[in-house]
Design a protein around this motif. Structure first.
Motif, PDB file in Angstrom:
ATOM      1  N   ARG A 179       3.586   1.680  27.946  1.00 18.98           N
ATOM      2  CA  ARG A 179       2.314   0.960  28.117  1.00 18.98           C
ATOM      3  C   ARG A 179       2.353  -0.454  27.536  1.00 18.98           C
ATOM      4  NH1 ARG A 179      -2.456   3.532  25.759  1.00 18.98           N
ATOM      5  NH2 ARG A 179      -1.315   5.296  24.900  1.00 18.98           N
ATOM      6  N   ILE A 180       3.508  -0.838  26.993  1.00 20.58           N
ATOM      7  CA  ILE A 180       3.640  -2.225  26.495  1.00 20.58           C
ATOM      8  C   ILE A 180       3.974  -3.103  27.695  1.00 20.58           C
ATOM      9  CG2 ILE A 180       4.928  -3.764  24.968  1.00 20.58           C
ATOM     10  CD1 ILE A 180       3.871  -1.840  23.119  1.00 20.58           C
ATOM     11  N   MET A 181       3.131  -4.088  27.931  1.00 20.42           N
ATOM     12  CA  MET A 181       3.315  -4.914  29.134  1.00 20.42           C
ATOM     13  C   MET A 181       4.464  -5.905  28.982  1.00 20.42           C
ATOM     14  SD  MET A 181      -0.601  -5.835  29.648  1.00 20.42           S
ATOM     15  CE  MET A 181      -0.650  -5.988  27.885  1.00 20.42           C
ATOM     16  N   ASP A 182       5.075  -6.240  30.120  1.00 20.27           N
ATOM     17  CA  ASP A 182       6.009  -7.369  30.134  1.00 20.27           C
ATOM     18  C   ASP A 182       5.226  -8.632  29.808  1.00 20.27           C
ATOM     19  OD1 ASP A 182       8.218  -5.905  30.804  1.00 20.27           O
ATOM     20  OD2 ASP A 182       7.974  -6.169  32.963  1.00 20.27           O
ATOM     21  N   ASN A 183       5.903  -9.571  29.190  1.00 18.06           N
ATOM     22  CA  ASN A 183       5.220 -10.804  28.773  1.00 18.06           C
ATOM     23  C   ASN A 183       6.279 -11.877  28.633  1.00 18.06           C
ATOM     24  OD1 ASN A 183       3.095 -12.434  27.807  1.00 18.06           O
ATOM     25  ND2 ASN A 183       3.624 -11.965  25.686  1.00 18.06           N
ATOM     26  N   ASN A 184       6.183 -12.940  29.429  1.00 20.09           N
ATOM     27  CA  ASN A 184       7.191 -13.992  29.307  1.00 20.09           C
ATOM     28  C   ASN A 184       6.565 -15.384  29.408  1.00 20.09           C
ATOM     29  OD1 ASN A 184       9.519 -15.450  29.138  1.00 20.09           O
ATOM     30  ND2 ASN A 184      10.569 -14.433  30.826  1.00 20.09           N
ATOM     31  N   PRO A 185       5.747 -15.751  28.398  1.00 26.03           N
ATOM     32  CA  PRO A 185       5.148 -17.089  28.440  1.00 26.03           C
ATOM     33  C   PRO A 185       6.184 -18.202  28.489  1.00 26.03           C
ATOM     34  CG  PRO A 185       4.208 -15.784  26.639  1.00 26.03           C
ATOM     35  CD  PRO A 185       5.333 -14.995  27.203  1.00 26.03           C
ATOM     36  N   ALA A 186       7.336 -18.001  27.839  1.00 20.25           N
ATOM     37  CA  ALA A 186       8.349 -19.071  27.796  1.00 20.25           C
ATOM     38  C   ALA A 186       8.717 -19.518  29.208  1.00 20.25           C
ATOM     39  CB  ALA A 186       9.598 -18.599  27.047  1.00 20.25           C
ATOM     40  N   ALA A 187       8.924 -18.541  30.101  1.00 18.18           N
ATOM     41  CA  ALA A 187       9.309 -18.875  31.479  1.00 18.18           C
ATOM     42  C   ALA A 187       8.175 -19.607  32.195  1.00 18.18           C
ATOM     43  CB  ALA A 187       9.688 -17.607  32.238  1.00 18.18           C
ATOM     44  N   GLY A 188       6.933 -19.150  31.989  1.00 18.51           N
ATOM     45  CA  GLY A 188       5.785 -19.769  32.654  1.00 18.51           C
ATOM     46  C   GLY A 188       5.504 -21.181  32.150  1.00 18.51           C
ATOM     47  N   LEU A 189       5.607 -21.370  30.844  1.00 17.58           N
ATOM     48  CA  LEU A 189       5.400 -22.707  30.267  1.00 17.58           C
ATOM     49  C   LEU A 189       6.488 -23.660  30.769  1.00 17.58           C
ATOM     50  CD1 LEU A 189       4.563 -21.583  26.597  1.00 17.58           C
ATOM     51  CD2 LEU A 189       2.919 -22.456  28.276  1.00 17.58           C
ATOM     52  N   ALA A 190       7.738 -23.168  30.747  1.00 17.80           N
ATOM     53  CA  ALA A 190       8.863 -24.004  31.196  1.00 17.80           C
ATOM     54  C   ALA A 190       8.743 -24.348  32.683  1.00 17.80           C
ATOM     55  CB  ALA A 190      10.188 -23.292  30.918  1.00 17.80           C
ATOM     56  N   ALA A 191       8.234 -23.405  33.486  1.00 22.22           N
ATOM     57  CA  ALA A 191       8.089 -23.663  34.928  1.00 22.22           C
ATOM     58  C   ALA A 191       7.134 -24.831  35.174  1.00 22.22           C
ATOM     59  CB  ALA A 191       7.592 -22.406  35.640  1.00 22.22           C
ATOM     60  N   ALA A 192       6.069 -24.914  34.359  1.00 25.82           N
ATOM     61  CA  ALA A 192       5.116 -26.023  34.512  1.00 25.82           C
ATOM     62  C   ALA A 192       5.749 -27.343  34.058  1.00 25.82           C
ATOM     63  CB  ALA A 192       3.845 -25.737  33.705  1.00 25.82           C
ATOM     64  N   VAL A 193       6.514 -27.307  32.967  1.00 24.85           N
ATOM     65  CA  VAL A 193       7.226 -28.517  32.510  1.00 24.85           C
ATOM     66  C   VAL A 193       8.197 -28.972  33.598  1.00 24.85           C
ATOM     67  CG1 VAL A 193       8.784 -29.498  30.763  1.00 24.85           C
ATOM     68  CG2 VAL A 193       7.027 -27.857  30.052  1.00 24.85           C
TER      69      VAL A 193
END
Length: 476
Positions: A179-193
């Motif tokens: 029940r622990i969700m996947d979470n990858n803010p690093a990839a999402g933040l980098a995609a915007a950069v």
């Protein structure tokens, strides 16, 4: 009241100690790392970034509400940054008494006068919430603040889900581990950069991380850097001093630092007065703001994240200014607001002072500062307001209703601290990323989340300040 101790914490102390040892090793294997305090600028000695032994239960409904409203918050921040009249009105009183905000505002005014050099805007922000425990036993999501500048822990929080999954498996709790969700803010933040870099349109230009002198939390940033390198985008790390010494603009206002053209300046430093150790640091900030480089955040987006703006947004009719034909969006955003009150001079501010002095434990007094550890609570509110109640200096603050989250029990794993069960409070952060070019919103996303937990003995302060630890939501 704290929730009763969950079954998986009623294990004997030997088992808990074994689990904690496994957890620390696994965190190191996953790269949940920080440099040590004694040598913050060297990776010769590192330790695990502090984290909870177990994930913390978070109601599904509240979690998804925070995720759903994030793109609207991105839009709101962007619209505020493009509304000089609103910023002028909102910050008029603050800049007469708060020197730091006034200096930022002066740069903002200069940029408006010269005209913005760059039509590409990159926003990476994090909206932070606590779950307010209502009298009916339910919780409601209430925003603490929105960070439009150097919103951290997108990197490390991308690595923590696997740590908690592993611990739950070792503790024999397989169902919970799933029940622990996947979470990858690093990839999402980098995609915007990366999108901003691409729109800038120069293959040889670099992304510059503007970093602080003391870099304990470097690995959090390295995750985003590495995501950019994977896309063959070069990154450099520079301080204000480096920009002042080697930075220049050419006739087209392109920014060069140490001979390299900079497409994107990603500020991870510059949100506190002490980050500007000299006038040269302010000169460097102005140079970057005037340049063609995409700024994350630019000066007006920085100002959009101030506490005073947050307070003004709660006034009747203000959200409607930004979403004139979208009552549902206004409703979604407003549902997350808690009470925020002005301390400007005049009857309304006087009423706020009287209210705070009468029951200080109901409120938090907030200056226009970021980075944790700045807020004022309890009897200290009375000391500050008694001193300032007749002075314009009170306008440097806002007053906010205190949010009352329901405590939970957990073990906080922090280097050099004994292993013991703590009464804990948690704060949910949601990361947003957007890119706009001219009038066109090219990208607007919620890119992940961050749960931070601290002992209920500490009213204020984050992970970097050494108070909170990294955590994961276990949706219930």
């Amino acid at each position: 009241m704290a929730q009763g101790i969950p079954d998986h914490m009623k294990m004997d102390s030997t088992l808990i100690k074994d689990l904690a040892d496994v957890a620390k090793d696994y965190a190191l294997l996953q790269g949940v790392l920080m440099r040590i305090q004694e040598t913050p600028n060297s990776s010769e000695l590192v330790t695990y970034a502090p984290f909870t032994l177990f994930p913390t239960p978070v109601p599904k409904e509240d979690f998804f509400q925070a995720v759903a409203v994030q793109t609207h918050y991105n839009t709101l921040v962007d619209k505020i940054s493009r509304d000089p009249e609103f910023l002028q009105d909102a910050l008029a009183s603050t800049i007469t008494v708060d020197d730091f905000t006034a200096k930022l505002f002066k740069i903002h005014e200069q940029i408006l006068k010269e005209g913005r050099s760059q039509s590409i805007v990159l926003g990476l922000n994090r909206s932070d919430y606590m779950l307010d425990q209502r009298e009916d036993g339910m919780s409601s999501l209430k925003q603490i603040e929105i960070n439009t500048f150097a919103a951290s822990f997108g990197g490390l929080s991308s690595r923590t889900p696997d740590v908690h999954r592993h611990i739950l498996k070792v503790a024999g709790r397989l169902e919970e581990s799933q029940r622990i969700m996947d979470n990858n803010p690093a990839a999402g933040l980098a995609a915007a950069v990366a999108k901003a870099w691409e729109l800038y349109g120069s293959e040889r230009a670099v992304v510059m991380f503007l970093v602080e002198e003391c870099q304990r939390n470097i690995f959090d940033q390295r995750y985003i850097e590495n995501e950019l390198w994977k896309r063959n985008i070069s990154t450099i790390r520079k301080r204000f001093e480096d920009v002042w010494k080697t930075g220049s603009l050419d006739q087209d206002k392109r920014l060069f630092v140490n001979g390299q053209e900079v497409a994107v300046v990603y500020f991870r430093n510059g949100y506190m007065p002490q980050n500007y150790v000299s006038e040269q640091a302010w000169d460097a900030r102005l140079l970057m703001e005037r340049s063609l480089a995409v700024k994350c955040p630019d000066i007006s987006t920085h100002l959009a994240g101030t506490k005073k703006v947050q307070q003004v947004l709660t006034r009747p009719g203000v959200l409607e200014r930004f979403f004139p034909d979208q009552p549902q969006v206004v409703e979604q955003i407003r549902a997350t607001f808690t009470g925020l009150y002005t301390l400007d001079m005049g009857p309304e501010g006087d009423k706020t002072v009287a209210m705070a002095l009468a029951s200080p434990d109901r409120f938090v007094l907030k200056p226009q500062r970021e980075g944790g550890g700045n807020n004022i609570y309890g009897s200290e509110i009375c000391q500050v307001l008694e001193r300032l109640k007749e002075s314009t200096e009170r306008m440097a603050y806002i007053l906010m209703d205190k949010i009352h989250p329901s405590p939970a029990h957990n073990f906080l794993l922090t280097q050099g601290t004994p292993l013991q069960i703590s009464n804990c409070l948690s704060e949910l952060g949601v990361f947003g990323a957007y890119v706009r070019q001219g009038e066109d919103m090219v990208q607007n996303e919620c890119v992940g989340h961050l749960l931070r937990t601290k002992s209920s003995n500490h009213p204020d302060g984050g992970v970097a300040a050494g108070v909170a630890v990294l955590d994961n939501p276990l949706l219930v």
